[in-house]
Design a protein around this motif. Sequence first.
Motif, PDB file in Angstrom:
ATOM      1  N   VAL A 184     -35.511 -20.073 133.550  1.00 37.66           N
ATOM      2  CA  VAL A 184     -34.980 -19.571 132.982  1.00 37.66           C
ATOM      3  C   VAL A 184     -35.945 -18.500 132.620  1.00 37.66           C
ATOM      4  CG1 VAL A 184     -34.286 -21.228 131.566  1.00 37.66           C
ATOM      5  CG2 VAL A 184     -36.227 -21.029 130.839  1.00 37.66           C
ATOM      6  N   ASN A 185     -37.602 -18.810 133.675  1.00 40.60           N
ATOM      7  CA  ASN A 185     -38.480 -17.640 133.262  1.00 40.60           C
ATOM      8  C   ASN A 185     -37.995 -16.679 134.571  1.00 40.60           C
ATOM      9  OD1 ASN A 185     -40.833 -16.571 131.182  1.00 40.60           O
ATOM     10  ND2 ASN A 185     -40.747 -19.183 131.355  1.00 40.60           N
ATOM     11  N   ARG A 186     -37.358 -17.590 135.772  1.00 42.58           N
ATOM     12  CA  ARG A 186     -37.334 -16.510 137.624  1.00 42.58           C
ATOM     13  C   ARG A 186     -35.656 -16.143 136.864  1.00 42.58           C
ATOM     14  NH1 ARG A 186     -36.275 -18.606 143.431  1.00 42.58           N
ATOM     15  NH2 ARG A 186     -34.337 -19.529 142.420  1.00 42.58           N
ATOM     16  N   ALA A 187     -34.855 -16.390 135.670  1.00 40.30           N
ATOM     17  CA  ALA A 187     -33.405 -15.927 135.167  1.00 40.30           C
ATOM     18  C   ALA A 187     -33.887 -14.328 134.841  1.00 40.30           C
ATOM     19  CB  ALA A 187     -32.968 -16.967 135.230  1.00 40.30           C
ATOM     20  N   ASP A 188     -34.941 -14.658 134.254  1.00 39.64           N
ATOM     21  CA  ASP A 188     -35.329 -13.196 132.655  1.00 39.64           C
ATOM     22  C   ASP A 188     -35.820 -12.376 133.807  1.00 39.64           C
ATOM     23  OD1 ASP A 188     -35.540 -12.039 130.304  1.00 39.64           O
ATOM     24  OD2 ASP A 188     -38.054 -11.931 131.142  1.00 39.64           O
ATOM     25  N   VAL A 189     -37.020 -12.984 135.180  1.00 40.02           N
ATOM     26  CA  VAL A 189     -37.031 -11.808 136.301  1.00 40.02           C
ATOM     27  C   VAL A 189     -36.543 -11.155 136.350  1.00 40.02           C
ATOM     28  CG1 VAL A 189     -38.465 -11.681 138.121  1.00 40.02           C
ATOM     29  CG2 VAL A 189     -39.565 -13.282 136.283  1.00 40.02           C
ATOM     30  N   ARG A 190     -35.669 -12.014 137.203  1.00 36.19           N
ATOM     31  CA  ARG A 190     -34.377 -11.340 137.776  1.00 36.19           C
ATOM     32  C   ARG A 190     -33.563 -10.316 137.333  1.00 36.19           C
ATOM     33  NH1 ARG A 190     -31.872 -15.944 141.646  1.00 36.19           N
ATOM     34  NH2 ARG A 190     -33.320 -15.897 143.214  1.00 36.19           N
ATOM     35  N   ARG A 191     -33.484 -11.179 135.765  1.00 36.02           N
ATOM     36  CA  ARG A 191     -32.931  -9.888 134.890  1.00 36.02           C
ATOM     37  C   ARG A 191     -32.977  -8.820 134.230  1.00 36.02           C
ATOM     38  NH1 ARG A 191     -31.272 -11.356 128.850  1.00 36.02           N
ATOM     39  NH2 ARG A 191     -29.629 -10.010 128.399  1.00 36.02           N
ATOM     40  N   THR A 192     -34.488  -8.688 134.676  1.00 37.65           N
ATOM     41  CA  THR A 192     -34.871  -7.568 134.209  1.00 37.65           C
ATOM     42  C   THR A 192     -35.275  -6.425 135.629  1.00 37.65           C
ATOM     43  OG1 THR A 192     -36.584  -8.208 133.269  1.00 37.65           O
ATOM     44  CG2 THR A 192     -37.871  -6.601 133.738  1.00 37.65           C
ATOM     45  N   LEU A 193     -34.742  -7.224 136.559  1.00 45.65           N
ATOM     46  CA  LEU A 193     -35.103  -6.050 138.328  1.00 45.65           C
ATOM     47  C   LEU A 193     -33.883  -5.878 138.381  1.00 45.65           C
ATOM     48  CD1 LEU A 193     -37.682  -8.385 140.301  1.00 45.65           C
ATOM     49  CD2 LEU A 193     -37.811  -6.382 138.393  1.00 45.65           C
ATOM     50  N   GLY A 194     -32.911  -6.262 137.223  1.00 46.30           N
ATOM     51  CA  GLY A 194     -31.399  -5.777 137.497  1.00 46.30           C
ATOM     52  C   GLY A 194     -30.443  -6.831 138.611  1.00 46.30           C
ATOM     53  N   ASP A 195     -31.350  -8.171 138.953  1.00 42.52           N
ATOM     54  CA  ASP A 195     -30.377  -8.849 139.393  1.00 42.52           C
ATOM     55  C   ASP A 195     -29.634  -9.801 138.483  1.00 42.52           C
ATOM     56  OD1 ASP A 195     -29.061 -10.662 141.308  1.00 42.52           O
ATOM     57  OD2 ASP A 195     -31.413 -11.542 142.136  1.00 42.52           O
ATOM     58  N   ARG A 196     -27.940  -9.182 137.911  1.00 41.29           N
ATOM     59  CA  ARG A 196     -28.196 -10.617 137.683  1.00 41.29           C
ATOM     60  C   ARG A 196     -26.795 -11.370 138.060  1.00 41.29           C
ATOM     61  NH1 ARG A 196     -24.351  -5.714 133.795  1.00 41.29           N
ATOM     62  NH2 ARG A 196     -26.096  -4.946 132.812  1.00 41.29           N
ATOM     63  N   GLU A 197     -26.583 -11.490 139.077  1.00 45.42           N
ATOM     64  CA  GLU A 197     -25.997 -12.286 139.768  1.00 45.42           C
ATOM     65  C   GLU A 197     -27.208 -14.004 140.500  1.00 45.42           C
ATOM     66  OE1 GLU A 197     -22.741 -13.134 140.057  1.00 45.42           O
ATOM     67  OE2 GLU A 197     -22.509 -11.395 139.023  1.00 45.42           O
ATOM     68  N   GLY A 198     -27.980 -13.731 140.404  1.00 47.50           N
ATOM     69  CA  GLY A 198     -29.509 -14.582 140.648  1.00 47.50           C
ATOM     70  C   GLY A 198     -29.255 -14.615 139.479  1.00 47.50           C
ATOM     71  N   ALA A 199     -29.385 -14.081 138.400  1.00 41.50           N
ATOM     72  CA  ALA A 199     -30.202 -14.347 137.236  1.00 41.50           C
ATOM     73  C   ALA A 199     -29.053 -15.055 136.601  1.00 41.50           C
ATOM     74  CB  ALA A 199     -29.975 -13.260 135.691  1.00 41.50           C
ATOM     75  N   LEU A 200     -27.844 -15.089 136.917  1.00 41.76           N
ATOM     76  CA  LEU A 200     -27.534 -16.482 136.550  1.00 41.76           C
ATOM     77  C   LEU A 200     -26.574 -17.516 137.584  1.00 41.76           C
ATOM     78  CD1 LEU A 200     -23.891 -13.638 135.525  1.00 41.76           C
ATOM     79  CD2 LEU A 200     -24.955 -15.450 133.798  1.00 41.76           C
ATOM     80  N   ALA A 201     -27.528 -17.257 138.472  1.00 42.01           N
ATOM     81  CA  ALA A 201     -27.733 -18.704 138.980  1.00 42.01           C
ATOM     82  C   ALA A 201     -28.638 -19.829 138.758  1.00 42.01           C
ATOM     83  CB  ALA A 201     -27.622 -18.642 140.978  1.00 42.01           C
ATOM     84  N   ASP A 202     -30.031 -18.773 137.993  1.00 38.96           N
ATOM     85  CA  ASP A 202     -31.062 -19.894 137.955  1.00 38.96           C
ATOM     86  C   ASP A 202     -31.303 -20.372 136.464  1.00 38.96           C
ATOM     87  OD1 ASP A 202     -32.446 -19.154 140.205  1.00 38.96           O
ATOM     88  OD2 ASP A 202     -33.277 -17.329 138.834  1.00 38.96           O
ATOM     89  N   CYS A 203     -29.817 -19.529 135.559  1.00 42.13           N
ATOM     90  CA  CYS A 203     -29.403 -20.035 134.656  1.00 42.13           C
ATOM     91  C   CYS A 203     -28.849 -21.412 134.695  1.00 42.13           C
ATOM     92  CB  CYS A 203     -28.623 -19.821 133.417  1.00 42.13           C
ATOM     93  SG  CYS A 203     -28.922 -17.915 133.005  1.00 42.13           S
ATOM     94  N   MET A 204     -27.993 -21.211 135.940  1.00 39.80           N
ATOM     95  CA  MET A 204     -26.097 -22.734 136.297  1.00 39.80           C
ATOM     96  C   MET A 204     -27.723 -23.828 136.386  1.00 39.80           C
ATOM     97  SD  MET A 204     -24.182 -21.941 135.481  1.00 39.80           S
ATOM     98  CE  MET A 204     -24.552 -20.116 134.124  1.00 39.80           C
ATOM     99  N   LYS A 205     -28.925 -23.775 137.458  1.00 42.01           N
ATOM    100  CA  LYS A 205     -29.400 -24.308 137.441  1.00 42.01           C
ATOM    101  C   LYS A 205     -30.580 -24.834 136.103  1.00 42.01           C
ATOM    102  CE  LYS A 205     -31.751 -26.637 140.738  1.00 42.01           C
ATOM    103  NZ  LYS A 205     -31.246 -28.256 141.594  1.00 42.01           N
ATOM    104  N   ALA A 206     -31.142 -24.039 135.733  1.00 38.89           N
ATOM    105  CA  ALA A 206     -31.847 -25.237 134.612  1.00 38.89           C
ATOM    106  C   ALA A 206     -30.954 -25.089 133.968  1.00 38.89           C
ATOM    107  CB  ALA A 206     -31.910 -23.447 133.505  1.00 38.89           C
TER     108      ALA A 206
END
Length: 602
Positions: free
Chosen positions: A492-514
């Motif tokens: 979830v923290n990497r998801a937040d990092v990716r979201r902050t950096l503008g990578d929404r798709e990557g953030a969503l992928a991390d959410c699903m993994k979480a």
Amino acid sequence: MRKKFSAALAVAVLAAGMFVPMPRAQAIDAWAIAAQALGVFGAYKSSLAAVLAMGNDVHAQVESKRQDLAEQGRAKNESDIHLVDGIMERLVEHGDYVLRANSLPFTWALTDSPVFNAACYPTDYVTINRGLVHGLNGNVDELAAVLGHEMTHGLRQHSAHNYAKAAAQYYGMAFLNMNTGLMDWGKMNALVNYSIAKNVTLPTEYEADEGGFRIMTSAGFNPGGGAAAMARMGYYLTYETQELQEYQDPTQKDLPQDDFSDHPATEKRENRLAQYMTDYSAGHVTVKDRKTVCIDGTPLFTVTWTDENYDNSPENAYLAAGALARAFHDFDAAEDWGLALTRDGGATLRGDARVNELLYYFLKTSHTGGQLRDLVQAAYAGEAASGAREKLRAEEQSRADARAKERAAVEAADAKAIEKMRENSDAYSDYGDTARALALMERVFASPNDKDRALSYVIRARAYAARGDAAAALQDADRGVAEGGKNVLTWVNRADVRRTLGDREGALADCMKAMEVDAKSPYAYLIAGELYDEMEDTAQAQTYFKKLYEVEPRAVARIPDTYLKDIDKKAYDKRIKEQKQAREEREKALREKNKKESKIKS
């Protein structure tokens, strides 16, 4: 300096019942129950733990600052703000001190209060009034001494310990009174307040004066700044202040002991700080009669006024002497001074031109440059016999060894303390304070007792992302996931990092993994819901906000109205009702304010 009467007021909260008279038997019975339940030592430990915990909480620190500025107002003069920021940044970054494992990095603000004061909260938030800046005429070295003093209060956690000791004294005196019955409660209050001022707060004020001197001199400020600040403060509080509570009666200055106050007498503090300056110079530099600068007892020059409005000779003397003290401290031989005589009878030397400014002025006006050269040479020649320099260096080494032990203790902090540092770093990132977030993570990574290094990487990644350092953020986030993939928080923290950096798709992928790792963790559902809402996919947003509510109903405040209405109509209606009530109260308060202002104008 701490806010006047703060200790007494804090303890008054503990002992509020004692100030509202009730039948004596009832009072004794009430305190008997309290004393028996807690005991004096228990009262001390309980109070200390509570204030120390508050002092190690970022949210409390932020709230300290917010409330202070709401009450006092934020200073408006940009020059004053720039001045204070520059001094505090230099003290914090270059001062020689050690933050304890359960202490927060310093933060500060300049308020709009006209009162001559500064204070350090238990949270290491330093509040500085514009009244202090103006009262000290914006003198950099005098302000550095005062602010170093406040930092020492924070470093030594004086507020927490003083509060706890004061609480214990109240419990102890109450216990004594209930057993003997020899003193009425009003007299006991007066005695306890006096005891607190003398035995609890006064010693910490002296300790803060010395600590402030060490911090400001190690950061390169003028060693005479502390004594000069006390000289200026004594004059200001006697002849210039418009605040009745600040007034210092000049007829009381020769009392054999400090009066009923939680701060030492100004002249005593001035003398102590002047002695620190002398010691700093290996004993060579003194100020006689607050105006004559001497080297090894021989007068070099006598200062004069340089201010049109008042006699600032004592300040000038200490600051000019402070420049000499720094040179004697920093240079181990006369030739290291780089002394050069000038045509006007003065002299120049190596060192900070700002620190040396007043020294140059009085050397020129007194034509004593040549005498300075001779006195300096004689001073060093005499050190072989006196051993003054060896003594100075030995004392400094002793203090350095003590700080080294303090640093070692911080580095050896237990896993619980390291976990709290990481938590505080994460909180700073939430507030956008990446400098302090990264400073705390530096301490975490230096510790051998970090039991979750993978989590530390992703927490540091959040700070890097908030700072805009994408490369460092992704490097840490990827490493955290690689080393701690079984921990839902790394995902979830990497998801937040990716979201902050503008990578929404990557953030969503991390959410699903979480969610795969821990289906009951609310964070992944929250981030996913917010991401889909940002992407205007309301159906998916609704799905994940609903799942968030299912796993954690207390997270209802994080669900937008649009989605809450369909998820829980009852909770939605309650929120709308509360919002309406709050709006009506604000409107009512505004109408009353406008009504009062209209009456005043008419």
